[in-house]
Design an enzyme around this catalytic site. Structure first.
Site, PDB file in Angstrom:
ATOM      1  CG  ASN A   1      -6.452   2.900   3.859  1.00  0.00           C
ATOM      2  OD1 ASN A   1      -6.774   2.498   2.715  1.00  0.00           O
ATOM      3  ND2 ASN A   1      -6.006   2.120   4.894  1.00  0.00           N
ATOM      4  NE  ARG A   2     -13.798   7.406   2.405  1.00  0.00           N
ATOM      5  CZ  ARG A   2     -13.857   8.144   3.559  1.00  0.00           C
ATOM      6  NH1 ARG A   2     -13.697   7.719   4.738  1.00  0.00           N
ATOM      7  NH2 ARG A   2     -14.185   9.548   3.430  1.00  0.00           N
TER       8      ARG A   2
ATOM      9  CB  SER B   1      -0.007  -7.130  -2.785  1.00  0.00           C
ATOM     10  OG  SER B   1      -1.374  -7.012  -2.264  1.00  0.00           O
TER      11      SER B   1
ATOM     12  N   GLY C   1       0.717  -1.231   0.084  1.00  0.00           N
ATOM     13  CA  GLY C   1       0.015   0.079   0.097  1.00  0.00           C
ATOM     14  C   GLY C   1       0.810   1.263   0.130  1.00  0.00           C
TER      15      GLY C   1
ATOM     16  CG  ASP D   1       6.558   2.057  -4.318  1.00  0.00           C
ATOM     17  OD1 ASP D   1       6.119   2.706  -4.900  1.00  0.00           O
ATOM     18  OD2 ASP D   1       7.976   1.842  -4.156  1.00  0.00           O
ATOM     19  CE  LYS D   2      -2.651   1.920  -2.477  1.00  0.00           C
ATOM     20  NZ  LYS D   2      -3.487   0.774  -2.074  1.00  0.00           N
TER      21      LYS D   2
ATOM     22  CB  SER E   1      -8.289  -4.400   0.693  1.00  0.00           C
ATOM     23  OG  SER E   1      -7.118  -4.098   0.839  1.00  0.00           O
TER      24      SER E   1
ATOM     25  CG  ASN F   1      -5.345  -5.535   4.572  1.00  0.00           C
ATOM     26  OD1 ASN F   1      -5.338  -4.307   4.677  1.00  0.00           O
ATOM     27  ND2 ASN F   1      -5.397  -6.169   3.638  1.00  0.00           N
TER      28      ASN F   1
ATOM     29  CG  PHE G   1      -7.308  -2.462  -4.324  1.00  0.00           C
ATOM     30  CD1 PHE G   1      -6.444  -2.449  -3.096  1.00  0.00           C
ATOM     31  CD2 PHE G   1      -7.890  -3.457  -4.431  1.00  0.00           C
ATOM     32  CE1 PHE G   1      -6.528  -3.543  -2.304  1.00  0.00           C
ATOM     33  CE2 PHE G   1      -7.847  -4.497  -3.712  1.00  0.00           C
ATOM     34  CZ  PHE G   1      -7.423  -4.629  -2.555  1.00  0.00           C
TER      35      PHE G   1
ATOM     36  CE  LYS H   1      -1.984  -7.045   4.422  1.00  0.00           C
ATOM     37  NZ  LYS H   1      -1.249  -5.829   4.111  1.00  0.00           N
TER      38      LYS H   1
ATOM     39  CG  ASN I   1     -10.871   0.511   1.937  1.00  0.00           C
ATOM     40  OD1 ASN I   1     -11.696   1.017   2.886  1.00  0.00           O
ATOM     41  ND2 ASN I   1      -9.645   0.697   2.279  1.00  0.00           N
ATOM     42  CB  THR I   2     -12.253  -4.010  -3.051  1.00  0.00           C
ATOM     43  OG1 THR I   2     -11.139  -3.085  -3.317  1.00  0.00           O
ATOM     44  CG2 THR I   2     -12.783  -4.404  -4.382  1.00  0.00           C
TER      45      THR I   2
ATOM     46  N   GLY J   1      -2.350   0.907  12.669  1.00  0.00           N
ATOM     47  CA  GLY J   1      -1.452   1.488  13.418  1.00  0.00           C
ATOM     48  C   GLY J   1      -1.571   0.861  15.163  1.00  0.00           C
TER      49      GLY J   1
HETATM   50  C1  FMN Z   1      -3.072   4.081   3.219  1.00  0.00           C
HETATM   51  C2  FMN Z   1      -2.860   2.624   3.297  1.00  0.00           C
HETATM   52  C3  FMN Z   1      -3.122   1.847   2.361  1.00  0.00           C
HETATM   53  C4  FMN Z   1      -2.813   0.312   2.261  1.00  0.00           C
HETATM   54  N1  FMN Z   1      -3.052  -0.157   1.028  1.00  0.00           N
HETATM   55  C5  FMN Z   1      -2.939  -1.441   1.170  1.00  0.00           C
HETATM   56  C6  FMN Z   1      -3.002  -2.282  -0.070  1.00  0.00           C
HETATM   57  O1  FMN Z   1      -3.330  -1.856  -1.065  1.00  0.00           O
HETATM   58  N2  FMN Z   1      -2.813  -3.680   0.036  1.00  0.00           N
HETATM   59  C7  FMN Z   1      -2.748  -4.281   1.363  1.00  0.00           C
HETATM   60  O2  FMN Z   1      -2.694  -5.570   1.397  1.00  0.00           O
HETATM   61  N3  FMN Z   1      -2.557  -3.643   2.483  1.00  0.00           N
HETATM   62  C8  FMN Z   1      -2.720  -2.265   2.427  1.00  0.00           C
HETATM   63  N4  FMN Z   1      -2.626  -1.407   3.418  1.00  0.00           N
HETATM   64  C9  FMN Z   1      -2.529  -2.183   4.832  1.00  0.00           C
HETATM   65  C10 FMN Z   1      -1.040  -2.340   5.314  1.00  0.00           C
HETATM   66  O3  FMN Z   1      -0.197  -3.002   4.477  1.00  0.00           O
HETATM   67  C11 FMN Z   1      -1.101  -3.214   6.723  1.00  0.00           C
HETATM   68  O4  FMN Z   1      -1.465  -4.539   6.597  1.00  0.00           O
HETATM   69  C12 FMN Z   1      -1.906  -2.205   7.615  1.00  0.00           C
HETATM   70  O5  FMN Z   1      -1.895  -1.075   7.669  1.00  0.00           O
HETATM   71  C13 FMN Z   1      -1.452  -2.831   9.212  1.00  0.00           C
HETATM   72  O6  FMN Z   1      -0.159  -2.581   9.358  1.00  0.00           O
HETATM   73  P1  FMN Z   1       0.298  -1.144   9.961  1.00  0.00           P
HETATM   74  O7  FMN Z   1      -0.594  -1.009  11.355  1.00  0.00           O
HETATM   75  O8  FMN Z   1       1.959  -1.302  10.352  1.00  0.00           O
HETATM   76  O9  FMN Z   1       0.105   0.124   9.066  1.00  0.00           O
HETATM   77  C14 FMN Z   1      -2.672  -0.144   3.766  1.00  0.00           C
HETATM   78  C15 FMN Z   1      -2.621   0.469   4.590  1.00  0.00           C
HETATM   79  C16 FMN Z   1      -2.749   2.040   4.636  1.00  0.00           C
HETATM   80  C17 FMN Z   1      -2.393   2.596   5.955  1.00  0.00           C
END
Ligand code: FMN
Length: 338
Positions: A114-115, A143, A66, A68-69, A179, A241, A118, A212, A181-182, A265
Site C-alpha cells: 500500500n501507498r 495513531s 490504517g 479504520d483511519k 510509514s 510498520n 495517510f 511505532k 508513504n509520507t 502480511g
Molecule cells: C492498507 C494499509 C494501510 C495502513 N495504514 C497505516 C496507517 O495509517 N498507520 C500506521 O501506523 N500503519 C498503517 N498500516 C500498517 C499496519 O498498521 C501494520 O503495521 C502493517 O500492515 C503490518 O501488519 P500486518 O502484516 O498485520 O498488516 C497500514 C497497512 C495497510 C495494509
C-alpha cells in the site's frame, strides 16, 4: 475454511477486483453487526485479559492502524473480537492521500502493498467522531502522523496539534514515524529528530505515548530509538510498520513487486518478530511491545508473544484469514486450542 474457500474469493472479486472498493464495501457492511454487537463480542472476544502500561485489555488482539483511519466503525471491531482498536493514522490537516491505485493484493504471498499516504479526514474530524460515539467497550489507541503539506522541519507542531485535538479520547497515542508513504516521515526515527519530537509531546502530555517503528531499521538504529524513548518515558513500542523490502514474495507476485509502497502480511512475519525479540532483549522485557506484522495464524500470534510482545495487532491477516482469525488467536492464547 469457509472464509478462504468461499468468502475471500467473493470479496476479492468485489468492485471488479479493486481492493480499495472491497475494503469500503466490507467495512460499510460492518454496520449490520451493530444490533448483535454485545452478543458477538462475547462469542468472538473472550480471551485472556491483561493490563499493559496501566490499561486493562479484555484480550491481547488489536486492530492495527490504517484499517479504520477515521474511526467510522468503532462499534463493529469489538464485536469481531478485537480487544483494542487503533484508529488513524490521522494528521492535523485533512488530506486525500495518494492517487489511486494505491493498494495492491499479492495473494500468492498473502501480502499487500500500500501507498495510501495517510488519507484521512483530519484530527478535528476524528475528535468530533469520538465525542459523538461516547465510551467504547475496549481500549482505544489513536495513531498520529505528519500532514503531507507540513515540511519535516515543522513536524513537531503538526503532531502537537493533532495530539491536542485528540488528547481526551485515546487510552494511548501511537506516534507514527514509520510509514513509508509520507516523504521524509521515516527520518523522524533518527535520534535528534525523534528526541525533539518526543520531548515536545512528553512535555505536553502525561498521556500514554507509544512509538511505532519500521522493520527496516538496523539493530543499531533500533537501539538508538529505544534510548530516546527511555529518555522521554515512552510507554511502549509498536513493532512494526510495513516494509520497503520485497524479500519473500512468491514468484507469481513479482510483477507487482515494483509498485512503490509498504509491504505487509506473510513476508513480514519473521522480520517483525525478530524486531520484537530484539527490543524485548535490549530492554530486559521492561518496555511493553505491541507486536504487529504478518500475524496470519494463531501460531504466528503465539510466536509473537513468545518473542516478547505483550499485545498483538493485525491488518493483513484479517484480509487473508478473515475475521474468525481474532477468535482463533484468542482461543490459542488462552490455551483453548485453535
Ligand atoms: C492498507 C494499509 C494501510 C495502513 N495504514 C497505516 C496507517 O495509517 N498507520 C500506521 O501506523 N500503519 C498503517 N498500516 C500498517 C499496519 O498498521 C501494520 O503495521 C502493517 O500492515 C503490518 O501488519 P500486518 O502484516 O498485520 O498488516 C497500514 C497497512 C495497510 C495494509
Amino acid at each position: 475454511m469457509i472464509y478462504t474457500r468461499v468468502v475471500r474469493p467473493a470479496l476479492f472479486r468485489l468492485g471488479g477486483g479493486d481492493p480499495e472498493i472491497a475494503h469500503a464495501r466490507t467495512t460499510a457492511a460492518l454496520r449490520l453487526l451493530r444490533p448483535a454487537a454485545p452478543l458477538l463480542r462475547r462469542y468472538f472476544g473472550s480471551g485472556s485479559p491483561r493490563t499493559v502500561f496501566g490499561v486493562r485489555f479484555p484480550n491481547p488482539v488489536g486492530l492495527a492502524a490504517g484499517m479504520d483511519k477515521d474511526g467510522q466503525h468503532l462499534r463493529a471491531w469489538p464485536a469481531l473480537g478485537f480487544g483494542f482498536v487503533e484508529v488513524g493514522t490521522v494528521t492535523r490537516h485533512p488530506q486525500p492521500g495518494n492517487p489511486v491505485p494505491r493498494l495492491f493484493r499479492l495473494p500468492a504471498s498473502e501480502a499487500l502493498i500500500n501507498r495510501m499516504g495517510f488519507n484521512n479526514a483530519g484530527a478535528d474530524a476524528l475528535a468530533d467522531q469520538l465525542r459523538a460515539l461516547g465510551p467504547l467497550p475496549v481500549p482505544l489507541g489513536i495513531s498520529i502522523g505528519k500532514s503531507k503539506i507540513t515540511p519535516v522541519d515543522r513536524a513537531v507542531e503538526d503532531y502537537l496539534a493533532s495530539f491536542r485535538a485528540l488528547r481526551h479520547f485515546g487510552d494511548y497515542f501511537a506516534i507514527n514515524v514509520s510509514s513509508p508513504n509520507t516523504p521524509g516521515l521515516r527520518a523522524l526515527q533518527d535520534r535528534a529528530a525523534l528526541d525533539t519530537l518526543l520531548g515536545a509531546l512528553r512535555q505536553e502530555a502525561t498521556a500514554r505515548l507509544l512509538v511505532k517503528i519500521a522493520p527496516d531499521l538496523t539493530e543499531h538504529a533500533i537501539a538508538e530509538v529505544l534510548e530516546v524513548c527511555d529518555t522521554h518515558r515512552i510507554d511502549g513500542i509498536i513493532a512494526t510498520n510495513t516494509t520497503l523490502s520485497r524479500d519473500g514474495l512468491a514468484p507469481a507476485d513479482t510483477p507487482l513487486a515494483t509498485e512503490p509502497g509498504g509491504l505487509s502480511g506473510r513476508p513480514l512475519t519473521t522480520r517483525a518478530r525478530d524486531v520484537v525479540a530484539f527490543i524485548a532483549k535490549h530492554t530486559n522485557g521492561n518496555l511493553p511491545i505491541i507486536g504487529v506484522g504478518g500475524i496470519l495464524t494463531p501460531d504466528d500470534a503465539l510466536s509473537m508473544l513468545d518473542a516478547g510482545a505483550s499485545l498483538l495487532q493485525t491488518y493483513t491477516g484479517l484480509i487473508y484469514s478473515g475475521p474468525g482469525l481474532v477468535r482463533r488467536i484468542n482461543r490459542a492464547v488462552s490455551g483453548k486450542g485453535r
